[in-house]
Design an enzyme around this catalytic site. Sequence first.
Site, PDB file in Angstrom:
ATOM      1  CG  HIS A 195       4.715   3.853   5.061  1.00  0.00           C
ATOM      2  ND1 HIS A 195       3.514   3.873   4.271  1.00  0.00           N
ATOM      3  CD2 HIS A 195       5.836   3.502   4.640  1.00  0.00           C
ATOM      4  CE1 HIS A 195       4.388   3.233   3.550  1.00  0.00           C
ATOM      5  NE2 HIS A 195       5.228   2.934   2.955  1.00  0.00           N
ATOM      6  CB  CYS A 196       5.031   0.541   9.458  1.00  0.00           C
ATOM      7  SG  CYS A 196       6.451  -1.189  10.356  1.00  0.00           S
TER       8      CYS A 196
END
Length: 320
Positions: A169-170
């Site tokens: 998850h960025c």
Amino acid sequence: MQSSNHRLRDMEQHHPLLSAGADVEAGSLAAGVMVGSPHAGHTAGNRTLWFIQDSCGMVCAGITWFLVLYAEFVVNFVMLLPAKNFWYSLLNGATFNSLAVLALASHLRTMLSDPGAVPKGNATKEYMESLQLKPGEVIYKCPKCCSIKPERAHHCSICKRCIRKMDHHCPWVNNCVGEKNQRFFVLFTMYIALISAHALGLSGMHFFNCVKVQWNECSDFSPGVSVLLLIFLCLEAILFLTFTAVMFGTQIHSICNDETEIERLKNEKPTWERQVRWEGMKSVFGSPPSLLWCNPFTGLRLRRVLLLTHSRRAGSEFSV
């Protein structure tokens, strides 16, 4: 939950029999969530814009856009427009601005594309019976989002969904990087690295030219303001170039080895047939290899824009 035909296990670590290609799309809810409700599903005929309402992610995404637009401002108004060489300004301006547009477009596609979310709450008795599993076959249910987990899917605590081939998850794109949007994330890191390198090169040439003329007629801004703007741009470009170049390299390595970052960190042994090197690239970017691989607009169709309020849908629907 157990029947004569199958067993269901609530486990986070798994080696499920469902493949990502199976897509759980018999009764598919598949491609995103309604704007304003990142936890809601939607039916196949009611597709809406995917957007995650995470405060940290939205702030990080906003900072990303601000820094890119800041670089645009400095390059265009501090360095290129005051330059006396017309062709130098034209060629560098066209190159830098084109790369910046592609970078921002890639960022939007990454942020607003469904990363491969598994339909939420599909672990129902009716759906499991429709799978027609053989006796003894085991499927796995995510206890957090009540969905049947396909192979290589992992649960994201921020998106609150299971994501197929979840890499990570960025927060900078306010989304997970998964099966359906990894291509755009790779393009985003590539174009940010390119404009960062270009900005560093232009800044070096501008410093050199300004020192030669002792900052006379070098910029429409005062020497002090110009120096501060250029120093901040150089620091930004160095940080962005380092980060995105490393991220681009790790993403290409993961794609060519058909192994996500989560699978690598957890040292998960593959139970699937790996698609390595060019086959892995084709599975992410599409085949055959072409310049379309570098185009973040490929497959984008703006079908309709609806301006509705409250519980109705709002925004654009994108088909990838």
